[in-house]
Design an enzyme around this catalytic site. Structure first.
Site, PDB file in Angstrom:
ATOM      1  N   PRO A   1       0.943  -1.288  -0.129  1.00 15.87           N
ATOM      2  CG  PRO A   1      -0.459  -1.349   1.702  1.00 15.87           C
ATOM      3  CD  PRO A   1       0.761  -1.976   1.529  1.00 15.87           C
ATOM      4  CD  GLU A   2       3.546   3.049  -3.775  1.00 16.83           C
ATOM      5  OE1 GLU A   2       3.724   4.559  -4.297  1.00 16.83           O
ATOM      6  OE2 GLU A   2       4.010   2.554  -4.378  1.00 16.83           O
TER       7      GLU A   2
ATOM      8  CE  LYS B   1       5.571   5.012   0.909  1.00 19.25           C
ATOM      9  NZ  LYS B   1       6.458   4.400   0.455  1.00 19.25           N
TER      10      LYS B   1
ATOM     11  CG  HIS C   1      -2.456 -15.203   7.885  1.00 22.58           C
ATOM     12  ND1 HIS C   1      -1.126 -15.720   8.127  1.00 22.58           N
ATOM     13  CD2 HIS C   1      -2.463 -15.076   6.948  1.00 22.58           C
ATOM     14  CE1 HIS C   1      -1.109 -16.537   7.434  1.00 22.58           C
ATOM     15  NE2 HIS C   1      -1.843 -16.488   6.617  1.00 22.58           N
TER      16      HIS C   1
ATOM     17  NE  ARG D   1       5.340 -11.633   1.421  1.00 26.36           N
ATOM     18  CZ  ARG D   1       6.848 -11.199   0.975  1.00 26.36           C
ATOM     19  NH1 ARG D   1       5.758 -10.755  -0.115  1.00 26.36           N
ATOM     20  NH2 ARG D   1       7.884 -11.192   1.000  1.00 26.36           N
TER      21      ARG D   1
ATOM     22  NE  ARG E   1      10.728  -1.727  -4.628  1.00 28.36           N
ATOM     23  CZ  ARG E   1       9.499  -0.992  -3.656  1.00 28.36           C
ATOM     24  NH1 ARG E   1      10.195   0.011  -2.877  1.00 28.36           N
ATOM     25  NH2 ARG E   1       8.406  -1.249  -4.248  1.00 28.36           N
TER      26      ARG E   1
END
Ligand SMILES: [Zn+2]
Length: 275
Positions: A2-3, A59, A97, A116, A265
């Protein structure tokens, strides 16, 4: 991952449901999601507080309580916030999770899920600790004035994309929007920052802002994990011109797009259009 536009979409969606509610109970299933508190030794995650507002910087998002406590939420790679009305439950893979659950006074549950587990929750003893924390970051890419953002893009030999991704320079620009903004500004991601002219910086900041605002209007970009808390998906992904399009024809000149690694990246650009 998510940005900024995704986090802002989530913040707005949560704010509409959470402000004014009281947190009745908090259940932490996995302690390793929770960071050491900022400004106190035994801080729970807003138990017994009334929620006053939700804020965002870059963020990161924070829930602010009316007793001035705050909880910083960083979604990491796969973190999601679910709002479950009374009587409704997560099903299937969504039910796994789930690491932290807040029960609210109207019976709604807020659930932090993260497969994760790169996301983190950080309790702050007061809003002052939150301000301290966020002052380490650069100005917010969506809210700061353009000239303030331009001033963050001066001095240095680092690649312009690496500087865009550096949250201490500008908070909230991630990999997708960096690639898209550099394409819009016709700037090669590997250009040393010092080589940018004043008009280059103007164009770059303009395209960062345009893309973040456009993505926000479309609820962000949905890859595998991003959803707003009511389960809706973002639709901006189809508007991407370079990110995720390695080898595809440039939308401007039809030359196949190049790909490489900048600042660790994956980066995509057009050799012909981006000098
Ligand atoms: Zn091109």
């Amino acid at each position: 991952m998510p940005e900024l536009p995704e986090v802002e979409s989530i913040r707005r969606s949560l704010e509409a449901h959470l402000v004014g509610r009281k947190v009745v109970r908090v259940r932490i299933e996995r302690q390793d999601i929770v960071c050491a508190p900022s400004g106190g030794s035994h801080l729970d995650l807003l138990a017994s507080s009334h929620i006053k507002s939700l804020r965002r910087h870059g963020k990161q998002m924070a829930i602010i309580a009316d007793d001035r406590r705050a909880l910083v939420i960083q979604l990491g790679m796969t973190g999601r916030m679910h709002l479950m009305p009374k009587g409704r439950h997560l099903r299937g893979s969504d039910a796994r999770h789930c690491h932290v659950k807040w029960l609210l006074d109207d019976g709604t549950r807020l659930i932090y899920q993260d497969s994760r587990r790169f996301g983190r929750l950080t309790p702050c003893a007061s809003v002052d600790h939150l301000e301290d924390r966020w002052s380490q970051l650069g100005p917010d890419a969506l809210l700061a004035r353009p000239e303030r953002l331009r001033n963050q893009l001066v001095k240095g030999q680092r690649a312009v994309k690496a500087v865009l991704l550096d949250q201490r320079r500008i908070a909230g620009v991630g990999n997708i929007y960096a690639d898209e903004a550099l394409f819009g500004a016709r700037l090669n991601p590997m250009r040393p920052l010092d080589s940018l002219s004043e008009p280059d910086r103007h164009r770059l900041v303009h395209h960062v802002r345009v893309r973040l605002r456009s993505a926000l209007r479309h609820g962000g970009t949905t890859f595998s994990d991003h959803r707003t808390p009511d389960g809706s998906v973002g639709s901006w992904g189809s508007k991407r011109q370079v990110h995720g399009r390695r080898g595809a024809p440039c939308v401007n000149c039809a030359h196949p797009l190049s790909s490489g690694t900048v600042a660790s990246r994956t980066t995509v650009w057009c050799d012909r259009c981006q000098a």
